[in-house]
Scaffold this motif. Sequence first.
Motif, PDB file in Angstrom:
ATOM      1  N   GLU A  15       0.823  -1.217   0.000  1.00  0.00           N
ATOM      2  CA  GLU A  15       0.000   0.000   0.000  1.00  0.00           C
ATOM      3  C   GLU A  15       0.856   1.266   0.000  1.00  0.00           C
ATOM      4  O   GLU A  15       0.567   2.225  -0.715  1.00  0.00           O
ATOM      5  CB  GLU A  15      -0.951   0.016   1.197  1.00  0.00           C
ATOM      6  CG  GLU A  15      -2.111  -0.968   1.080  1.00  0.00           C
ATOM      7  CD  GLU A  15      -3.154  -0.557   0.029  1.00  0.00           C
ATOM      8  OE1 GLU A  15      -3.289   0.642  -0.263  1.00  0.00           O
ATOM      9  OE2 GLU A  15      -3.816  -1.462  -0.505  1.00  0.00           O
TER      10      GLU A  15
ATOM     11  N   GLU B  89       0.902   4.113  -2.876  1.00  0.00           N
ATOM     12  CA  GLU B  89       0.578   5.491  -2.495  1.00  0.00           C
ATOM     13  C   GLU B  89       1.616   6.490  -3.013  1.00  0.00           C
ATOM     14  O   GLU B  89       1.272   7.559  -3.492  1.00  0.00           O
ATOM     15  CB  GLU B  89       0.556   5.616  -0.976  1.00  0.00           C
ATOM     16  CG  GLU B  89      -0.831   5.752  -0.376  1.00  0.00           C
ATOM     17  CD  GLU B  89      -0.775   5.693   1.140  1.00  0.00           C
ATOM     18  OE1 GLU B  89       0.065   6.411   1.742  1.00  0.00           O
ATOM     19  OE2 GLU B  89      -1.541   4.905   1.719  1.00  0.00           O
TER      20      GLU B  89
ATOM     21  N   THR C  11      -3.918   2.944  -6.791  1.00  0.00           N
ATOM     22  CA  THR C  11      -4.793   2.204  -5.883  1.00  0.00           C
ATOM     23  C   THR C  11      -4.465   0.715  -6.024  1.00  0.00           C
ATOM     24  O   THR C  11      -4.282   0.219  -7.134  1.00  0.00           O
ATOM     25  CB  THR C  11      -6.268   2.450  -6.261  1.00  0.00           C
ATOM     26  OG1 THR C  11      -6.534   3.850  -6.126  1.00  0.00           O
ATOM     27  CG2 THR C  11      -7.195   1.650  -5.358  1.00  0.00           C
ATOM     28  N   VAL C  12      -4.377   0.030  -4.903  1.00  0.00           N
ATOM     29  CA  VAL C  12      -4.118  -1.412  -4.945  1.00  0.00           C
ATOM     30  C   VAL C  12      -5.443  -2.165  -4.899  1.00  0.00           C
ATOM     31  O   VAL C  12      -6.279  -1.917  -4.030  1.00  0.00           O
ATOM     32  CB  VAL C  12      -3.246  -1.865  -3.756  1.00  0.00           C
ATOM     33  CG1 VAL C  12      -2.897  -3.343  -3.905  1.00  0.00           C
ATOM     34  CG2 VAL C  12      -1.972  -1.023  -3.662  1.00  0.00           C
TER      35      VAL C  12
ATOM     36  N   TRP D 189      -6.897  -5.688  -4.186  1.00  0.00           N
ATOM     37  CA  TRP D 189      -6.485  -6.940  -3.548  1.00  0.00           C
ATOM     38  C   TRP D 189      -7.312  -8.109  -4.083  1.00  0.00           C
ATOM     39  O   TRP D 189      -8.540  -8.029  -4.121  1.00  0.00           O
ATOM     40  CB  TRP D 189      -6.659  -6.836  -2.031  1.00  0.00           C
ATOM     41  CG  TRP D 189      -5.699  -5.890  -1.368  1.00  0.00           C
ATOM     42  CD1 TRP D 189      -5.248  -4.686  -1.821  1.00  0.00           C
ATOM     43  CD2 TRP D 189      -5.079  -6.082  -0.090  1.00  0.00           C
ATOM     44  NE1 TRP D 189      -4.378  -4.124  -0.922  1.00  0.00           N
ATOM     45  CE2 TRP D 189      -4.267  -4.956   0.166  1.00  0.00           C
ATOM     46  CE3 TRP D 189      -5.126  -7.095   0.880  1.00  0.00           C
ATOM     47  CZ2 TRP D 189      -3.504  -4.819   1.325  1.00  0.00           C
ATOM     48  CZ3 TRP D 189      -4.382  -6.952   2.044  1.00  0.00           C
ATOM     49  CH2 TRP D 189      -3.575  -5.829   2.263  1.00  0.00           C
TER      50      TRP D 189
ATOM     51  N   GLU E 299     -11.707  -0.780   1.221  1.00  0.00           N
ATOM     52  CA  GLU E 299     -10.603  -0.355   2.092  1.00  0.00           C
ATOM     53  C   GLU E 299     -10.645  -1.070   3.436  1.00  0.00           C
ATOM     54  O   GLU E 299      -9.613  -1.497   3.947  1.00  0.00           O
ATOM     55  CB  GLU E 299     -10.596   1.174   2.267  1.00  0.00           C
ATOM     56  CG  GLU E 299     -10.159   1.933   1.017  1.00  0.00           C
ATOM     57  CD  GLU E 299      -8.815   1.474   0.434  1.00  0.00           C
ATOM     58  OE1 GLU E 299      -7.840   1.332   1.191  1.00  0.00           O
ATOM     59  OE2 GLU E 299      -8.758   1.217  -0.795  1.00  0.00           O
TER      60      GLU E 299
ATOM     61  N   LYS F 212      -9.263  -4.561   3.269  1.00  0.00           N
ATOM     62  CA  LYS F 212      -7.803  -4.668   3.392  1.00  0.00           C
ATOM     63  C   LYS F 212      -7.396  -4.768   4.862  1.00  0.00           C
ATOM     64  O   LYS F 212      -6.503  -5.539   5.215  1.00  0.00           O
ATOM     65  CB  LYS F 212      -7.116  -3.467   2.733  1.00  0.00           C
ATOM     66  CG  LYS F 212      -7.344  -3.392   1.223  1.00  0.00           C
ATOM     67  CD  LYS F 212      -6.741  -2.126   0.617  1.00  0.00           C
ATOM     68  CE  LYS F 212      -7.121  -2.010  -0.863  1.00  0.00           C
ATOM     69  NZ  LYS F 212      -6.578  -0.780  -1.493  1.00  0.00           N
TER      70      LYS F 212
END
Lengths: 200, 200
Positions: A24, A28, A33-34, A36, A104, A107
């Motif tokens: 992350e 950033e 944006t990751v 998952w 979010e 995560k």
Amino acid sequence: VSAFVDFYFDFSSPYSYVAAHLIEKIAERHKRTVIWHPIVIGTAFKAVGGAPLPTIPLRNDYVERDVSRLARFVGLPYQHPSAYPIPTQHAACAFLWGQDRDPERAKEFARKVFHAYFVENRNIADLDVVLEIIESFGLERAAAHEALTGSQLKERLKAETELAMSRGVFAAPFFIVDGEPFWGYSRLPILEKWLAEGPF
Amino acid sequence: VSAFVDFYFDFSSPYSYVAAHLIEKIAERHKRTVIWHPIVIGTAFKAVGGAPLPTIPLRNDYVERDVSRLARFVGLPYQHPSAYPIPTQHAACAFLWGQDRDPERAKEFARKVFHAYFVENRNIADLDVVLEIIESFGLERAAAHEALTGSQLKERLKAETELAMSRGVFAAPFFIVDGEPFWGYSRLPILEKWLAEGPF
């Protein structure tokens, strides 16, 4: 150029645990944006003819030592689980269920599952353990229980794993940046150069 | 504390090629001498139940891409060989033969063999190619030919590989520092921390 970094992980993979704590911040720094993606690596291994690490004796001893040392190197707590590897279907399905609600927070959920398994030595293969972690996020246990015992999430997880394999993913952790594949915690510095400068 | 760093490599391993260019500088910074050990990884894989990378389809494609990218990352030339992997017994035996004469020049020889295979696409499985490289060091071809076609060096290489495996080596490149094992190019930063600070 896509705005995403795809991060493929298996809850039974200690190197995925380490990567989950690093990816992350890297993304950033480069305004990405990751996304998952939980996968079930056992399935993938069957298709490509590999084997889970612990079935290879010399390598198994090494991996336990290597992961503990790596965790110290990057400053993460680690205790090798007494049951390893384990089926991670429930945890992966729970992640997908949570991701639909809040990507979010999902995560955070994933990091908590990794912590339960790789620090607290809790058996996350157990549905009850997964449900307890879900409850700790203030979500309703009954609704989660119903979703996790049904067939829909299991089928979706299978499809997610097949989709990953069709993109060349054969192990975890695995990252894809604008079509470029990166396998393993150790390729993160190279992935970051790619994010910073583009193809090289 | 030993004054050595043991470096195990296979001439058919592209990650060994990369490591061969990095390990000496790391050891020098910490006043260590690197002992180079050629091993025949095919033998090791048979014992531990693994498989050479190219027999696993998805992984094979990835490895070719990863090595090329890694070489650019560390600033080394690289061209994936058209024959890969190949038997490396002749090259490994030639290294042992040269090491008895001059361990430091043998390292130069090893780098030249790696370069022939991973940059110039020469087939180092071929005894004649190995003999040509030996000759380029001003050594006598006839003596080398006799040694490389005899059984003594082959038996020694087998024993070197078995000794390595008895120390936990199951793949290449592999490093041992004061009993601590490190597998792969990617663990060199952790190895260097170990050299600098001792066990952590």
